[in-house]
Write an enzyme that holds these catalytic residues in place. Structure first.
Site, short mmCIF file in Angstrom:
data_model
loop_
_atom_site.label_atom_id
_atom_site.label_comp_id
_atom_site.label_asym_id
_atom_site.label_seq_id
_atom_site.Cartn_x
_atom_site.Cartn_y
_atom_site.Cartn_z
CD GLN A 74 5.66 17.75 17.22
OE1 GLN A 74 6.72 18.35 17.32
NE2 GLN A 74 5.58 16.46 17.30
CG PHE A 75 3.00 16.01 10.89
CD1 PHE A 75 2.17 14.90 10.78
CD2 PHE A 75 4.38 15.81 10.94
CE1 PHE A 75 2.71 13.62 10.71
CE2 PHE A 75 4.91 14.55 10.87
CZ PHE A 75 4.07 13.45 10.76
CB THR A 76 2.77 14.26 15.58
OG1 THR A 76 3.52 15.10 16.46
CG2 THR A 76 3.68 13.61 14.56
#
Length: 141
Positions: A74-76
């Site tokens: 989950q890069f966000t």
């Protein structure tokens, strides 16, 4: 590394109509974000924490009850929306850096004896879960 950890009674990830990862019953759904200075050592540290953190029912850990984990990149989690109306992703590590570190978290969990399911790195994923509690914590290493 940063992880959003949710105690669940089941969770799954679907990509293009196909279930790519699913856990049933009590366990953890873990969203993992990677930043630029993360290392394999931090991945191992996060795995140990996830396996032993006492957030399941009756203050037990996954290692206590052999509960499964669903780990999703989950890069966000490193998004920054403090300025303007559009988040920036500058603090998120790029895919070639992040993907091996998320895979290392999974490998270390499995080495500890965990049953781990995963999402698909970089895919447009649909995540569904039943949050038990609700119970959600953020873990940073």
């Amino acid at each position: 590394m940063r992880a959003v950890v949710q105690r669940v009674d089941g969770a799954k990830v679907v990509v293009a109509g196909e279930t790519v990862g699913e856990i049933t019953g009590e366990g953890l759904c873990v969203l993992v974000g990677v930043t630029h200075d993360d290392t394999p050592e931090k991945a191992a540290q996060l795995a140990r924490k996830l396996w032993s953190v006492r957030v399941l029912e009756d203050e037990r850990s996954c290692s206590d009850v052999d509960a499964p984990l669903l780990v999703i990149s989950q890069f966000t989690l490193y998004g920054d929306a403090r300025k303007g109306r559009r988040p920036t992703w500058n603090a998120a590590a790029p895919g070639p850096v992040a993907e091996p570190l998320v895979e290392e978290v999974v490998a270390q969990l499995r080495k500890l004896g965990a049953h781990v399911e995963t999402g698909r790195f970089g895919a447009d994923m649909r995540v569904s879960l039943t949050n038990h509690g609700p119970f959600t914590v953020i873990v940073e290493v």
